[in-house]
Design an enzyme around this catalytic site. Sequence first.
Site, PDB file in Angstrom:
ATOM      1  N   ASP A  23      25.084   4.045  35.303  1.00  0.00           N
ATOM      2  CA  ASP A  23      25.601   3.348  34.121  1.00  0.00           C
ATOM      3  C   ASP A  23      24.809   3.672  32.856  1.00  0.00           C
ATOM      4  O   ASP A  23      24.858   2.937  31.874  1.00  0.00           O
ATOM      5  CB  ASP A  23      25.636   1.831  34.372  1.00  0.00           C
ATOM      6  CG  ASP A  23      24.259   1.281  34.694  1.00  0.00           C
ATOM      7  OD1 ASP A  23      23.323   2.088  34.894  1.00  0.00           O
ATOM      8  OD2 ASP A  23      24.113   0.046  34.744  1.00  0.00           O
ATOM      9  N   HIS A 226      19.149  31.965  26.598  1.00  0.00           N
ATOM     10  CA  HIS A 226      19.379  30.519  26.637  1.00  0.00           C
ATOM     11  C   HIS A 226      18.312  29.802  27.463  1.00  0.00           C
ATOM     12  O   HIS A 226      18.605  28.886  28.227  1.00  0.00           O
ATOM     13  CB  HIS A 226      20.783  30.211  27.177  1.00  0.00           C
ATOM     14  CG  HIS A 226      21.860  30.551  26.210  1.00  0.00           C
ATOM     15  ND1 HIS A 226      23.190  30.632  26.545  1.00  0.00           N
ATOM     16  CD2 HIS A 226      21.811  30.831  24.879  1.00  0.00           C
ATOM     17  CE1 HIS A 226      23.902  30.958  25.478  1.00  0.00           C
ATOM     18  NE2 HIS A 226      23.098  31.088  24.456  1.00  0.00           N
ATOM     19  N   ASP A 243      14.099  28.339  18.894  1.00  0.00           N
ATOM     20  CA  ASP A 243      15.445  28.191  18.330  1.00  0.00           C
ATOM     21  C   ASP A 243      15.786  26.703  18.383  1.00  0.00           C
ATOM     22  O   ASP A 243      16.204  26.194  19.423  1.00  0.00           O
ATOM     23  CB  ASP A 243      16.441  29.027  19.146  1.00  0.00           C
ATOM     24  CG  ASP A 243      17.850  29.015  18.541  1.00  0.00           C
ATOM     25  OD1 ASP A 243      18.123  28.167  17.671  1.00  0.00           O
ATOM     26  OD2 ASP A 243      18.672  29.857  18.970  1.00  0.00           O
ATOM     27  N   ASP A 254      20.757  25.483  12.441  1.00  0.00           N
ATOM     28  CA  ASP A 254      20.536  26.339  13.619  1.00  0.00           C
ATOM     29  C   ASP A 254      19.519  27.392  13.195  1.00  0.00           C
ATOM     30  O   ASP A 254      19.865  28.312  12.457  1.00  0.00           O
ATOM     31  CB  ASP A 254      21.888  26.969  14.020  1.00  0.00           C
ATOM     32  CG  ASP A 254      21.771  27.851  15.261  1.00  0.00           C
ATOM     33  OD1 ASP A 254      20.693  27.894  15.874  1.00  0.00           O
ATOM     34  OD2 ASP A 254      22.779  28.515  15.595  1.00  0.00           O
ATOM     35  N   HIS A 333      23.580  40.168  21.413  1.00  0.00           N
ATOM     36  CA  HIS A 333      24.468  39.136  20.855  1.00  0.00           C
ATOM     37  C   HIS A 333      24.884  39.551  19.448  1.00  0.00           C
ATOM     38  O   HIS A 333      24.403  40.540  18.918  1.00  0.00           O
ATOM     39  CB  HIS A 333      23.787  37.764  20.854  1.00  0.00           C
ATOM     40  CG  HIS A 333      22.476  37.713  20.121  1.00  0.00           C
ATOM     41  ND1 HIS A 333      22.378  37.746  18.749  1.00  0.00           N
ATOM     42  CD2 HIS A 333      21.196  37.649  20.586  1.00  0.00           C
ATOM     43  CE1 HIS A 333      21.112  37.662  18.394  1.00  0.00           C
ATOM     44  NE2 HIS A 333      20.368  37.630  19.498  1.00  0.00           N
ATOM     45  N   HIS A 337      27.383  33.390  13.502  1.00  0.00           N
ATOM     46  CA  HIS A 337      28.592  32.617  13.820  1.00  0.00           C
ATOM     47  C   HIS A 337      28.781  31.607  12.700  1.00  0.00           C
ATOM     48  O   HIS A 337      27.852  31.327  11.944  1.00  0.00           O
ATOM     49  CB  HIS A 337      28.438  31.927  15.183  1.00  0.00           C
ATOM     50  CG  HIS A 337      27.134  31.179  15.337  1.00  0.00           C
ATOM     51  ND1 HIS A 337      26.935  29.919  14.835  1.00  0.00           N
ATOM     52  CD2 HIS A 337      25.944  31.534  15.897  1.00  0.00           C
ATOM     53  CE1 HIS A 337      25.703  29.520  15.110  1.00  0.00           C
ATOM     54  NE2 HIS A 337      25.061  30.490  15.740  1.00  0.00           N
ATOM     55  N   HIS A 344      28.292  26.256  16.933  1.00  0.00           N
ATOM     56  CA  HIS A 344      29.189  27.416  16.869  1.00  0.00           C
ATOM     57  C   HIS A 344      30.488  26.854  16.312  1.00  0.00           C
ATOM     58  O   HIS A 344      31.351  26.371  17.050  1.00  0.00           O
ATOM     59  CB  HIS A 344      29.376  28.036  18.254  1.00  0.00           C
ATOM     60  CG  HIS A 344      28.095  28.611  18.787  1.00  0.00           C
ATOM     61  ND1 HIS A 344      27.900  28.914  20.107  1.00  0.00           N
ATOM     62  CD2 HIS A 344      26.930  28.946  18.170  1.00  0.00           C
ATOM     63  CE1 HIS A 344      26.667  29.393  20.280  1.00  0.00           C
ATOM     64  NE2 HIS A 344      26.067  29.420  19.122  1.00  0.00           N
ATOM     65  N   GLU A 367      21.329  36.066  12.383  1.00  0.00           N
ATOM     66  CA  GLU A 367      20.324  35.960  13.440  1.00  0.00           C
ATOM     67  C   GLU A 367      20.212  37.203  14.323  1.00  0.00           C
ATOM     68  O   GLU A 367      20.471  37.150  15.524  1.00  0.00           O
ATOM     69  CB  GLU A 367      20.620  34.744  14.317  1.00  0.00           C
ATOM     70  CG  GLU A 367      22.068  34.622  14.795  1.00  0.00           C
ATOM     71  CD  GLU A 367      22.257  33.443  15.751  1.00  0.00           C
ATOM     72  OE1 GLU A 367      21.442  33.325  16.686  1.00  0.00           O
ATOM     73  OE2 GLU A 367      23.204  32.669  15.571  1.00  0.00           O
ATOM     74  N   TYR A 371      15.244  42.140  22.191  1.00  0.00           N
ATOM     75  CA  TYR A 371      14.677  41.544  23.408  1.00  0.00           C
ATOM     76  C   TYR A 371      14.407  42.656  24.413  1.00  0.00           C
ATOM     77  O   TYR A 371      15.329  43.354  24.831  1.00  0.00           O
ATOM     78  CB  TYR A 371      15.660  40.531  24.014  1.00  0.00           C
ATOM     79  CG  TYR A 371      16.242  39.601  22.963  1.00  0.00           C
ATOM     80  CD1 TYR A 371      15.622  38.398  22.653  1.00  0.00           C
ATOM     81  CD2 TYR A 371      17.398  39.968  22.250  1.00  0.00           C
ATOM     82  CE1 TYR A 371      16.133  37.571  21.670  1.00  0.00           C
ATOM     83  CE2 TYR A 371      17.915  39.143  21.260  1.00  0.00           C
ATOM     84  CZ  TYR A 371      17.285  37.944  20.969  1.00  0.00           C
ATOM     85  OH  TYR A 371      17.798  37.137  19.990  1.00  0.00           O
ATOM     86  N   ARG A 389      13.806  36.841  17.603  1.00  0.00           N
ATOM     87  CA  ARG A 389      15.012  36.553  16.824  1.00  0.00           C
ATOM     88  C   ARG A 389      14.564  35.833  15.558  1.00  0.00           C
ATOM     89  O   ARG A 389      13.605  35.056  15.594  1.00  0.00           O
ATOM     90  CB  ARG A 389      15.994  35.677  17.627  1.00  0.00           C
ATOM     91  CG  ARG A 389      17.231  35.259  16.826  1.00  0.00           C
ATOM     92  CD  ARG A 389      18.395  34.749  17.698  1.00  0.00           C
ATOM     93  NE  ARG A 389      18.112  33.507  18.388  1.00  0.00           N
ATOM     94  CZ  ARG A 389      17.857  33.399  19.682  1.00  0.00           C
ATOM     95  NH1 ARG A 389      17.864  34.466  20.452  1.00  0.00           N
ATOM     96  NH2 ARG A 389      17.601  32.223  20.223  1.00  0.00           N
ATOM     97  N   GLU A 391      16.512  33.574  12.638  1.00  0.00           N
ATOM     98  CA  GLU A 391      17.829  32.984  12.378  1.00  0.00           C
ATOM     99  C   GLU A 391      17.776  32.033  11.188  1.00  0.00           C
ATOM    100  O   GLU A 391      16.997  31.081  11.173  1.00  0.00           O
ATOM    101  CB  GLU A 391      18.316  32.217  13.620  1.00  0.00           C
ATOM    102  CG  GLU A 391      19.633  31.495  13.392  1.00  0.00           C
ATOM    103  CD  GLU A 391      20.204  30.872  14.661  1.00  0.00           C
ATOM    104  OE1 GLU A 391      19.439  30.483  15.553  1.00  0.00           O
ATOM    105  OE2 GLU A 391      21.449  30.791  14.738  1.00  0.00           O
TER     106      GLU A 391
HETATM  107  N1  GLY Z   1      21.249  28.057  18.963  1.00  0.00           N
HETATM  108  C1  GLY Z   1      22.433  28.728  19.312  1.00  0.00           C
HETATM  109  C2  GLY Z   1      22.630  29.949  18.524  1.00  0.00           C
HETATM  110  O1  GLY Z   1      21.715  30.432  17.896  1.00  0.00           O
HETATM  111  O2  GLY Z   1      23.719  30.442  18.416  1.00  0.00           O
HETATM  112 MN    MN Z   2      22.959  30.551  16.066  1.00  0.00          MN
HETATM  113 MN    MN Z   3      20.076  29.323  17.203  1.00  0.00          MN
END
Ligand code: GLY
Ligand code: MN
Ligand code: MN
Length: 423
Positions: A23, A226, A243, A254, A333, A337, A344, A367, A371, A389, A391
């Site tokens: 619950d 991730h 991140d 982000d 990647h 976005h 996203h 971003e 890697y 990265r 971003e």
């Molecule tokens: N934190 C998710 C991305 O960078 O898209």
């Molecule tokens: Mn992002």
């Molecule tokens: Mn991110």
Amino acid sequence: MRMIGKGAVAVLPAAQTRFRNRDVEFGFRQDSDFYYLTGFNEPEAVAVLIPGRSDGEFLLFCRERDPQQEIWHGKLAGTRDAVAEIGADDAFPIADIDDILPGIIEQCERVYYSIGTHPEFDQRLIGWVTSLRGKGSASDHTPDEFVALDHMLHDLRLYKSRAEISAMRKAARIASIAHKRAMSICRPGLYEYEFEAEFHHEFRRHNTLMAYLPIVGSGPNSCTLHYIDNNRQMQEGDLVLIDIGCEYENYASDVTRTIPVNGQFSTEQRELYNLVLEAQEAALAMIMPGRHWNEPHMAAVKVITRGLRDLGLLKGRLTTLIKDGAYRRFFMHRTGHWLGMDVHDVGDYKVADHWRLLEPGMVLTVEPGIYIAERSRGVARRWWGIGIRIEDDVVVTRDGHDVLTKDLPRSVESIEALVGAAL
Ligand code: GLY
Ligand code: MN
Ligand code: MN
């Protein structure tokens, strides 16, 4: 309302309370589409838009005030505040929706609704419409068309208003403050979760929450895109990729930075870091009205591919390496976005098979990353386990762009100066 026109009804359910175990509830997060149109932040609600209806065009079904419930859960808006504060033309108890909504739908020809997002509500809505059809007496108007609302609404959400941009600026500023705070106490021996804790502290101080699961990946973990375990002890000589963004009034930031745990980039780390930074600058230079969605990405791809070739990590002709996507082994990647209420965010990247042109008010992330996983075949050992990265969050303006996260250092020198500065 102008877009769906007379004769239409749009129906949007609020998000539901969800349970994480037995619950115990998850923190409530309103459905983004519902919040975008209503600003109403409670579960058990349904918004109904009926353009041109003389008795009210914006109806809200919500919970009634209930002194017994409020002892436990605090004050509810109730139907009165739904009108007075949210600005609905009329509001009804959610318990009465079965009696009221079918009669409203019956007057309309088209039902605008986002099917699939709220499966239980899908069934109820289809049930109401089916029962109207089944009456036999079908008036001329019984709806004979379901239209996807999400497509239209998501196109609206792609263009941020001034109020939205100011909320996003705030989310970006709070994230920048938190990143700086965490950098300033960074040192070898710290656990990734201790580093993460600085963000929770700073976010709650500003009445915000994480916009998504935080990533604090040190050493080889920086190469897991991730990674969310955040439980490794950071070592001398590691990079740590962070991140983490927050959500302010349901608008997200982000943000990623990659920093040396001991305050000093190694030669290899600096080489790759500066390459990612150069790629980010090249991508940013493409962000202005009239450029298309893919141009920043292609600019980043070009810089990264050339750089990896110059460092001996890719071999071959630049144009061939780009055409064959050889860079994807190390940059897997996309460069960004849309960003908004959802990290996203919604909005099409292509229109009629062509990349979308950037326009003022759109917000996106930039971003790029590189890697190089441990034990990468054919790669010299000195590059192993380096994941980087950078971003930032960017709004397209009339004559270019504005980086919402520009307060947060990016250069090698400014990061080295900041890491561990509070110790
Ligand atoms: N934190 C998710 C991305 O960078 O898209
Ligand atoms: Mn992002
Ligand atoms: Mn991110």
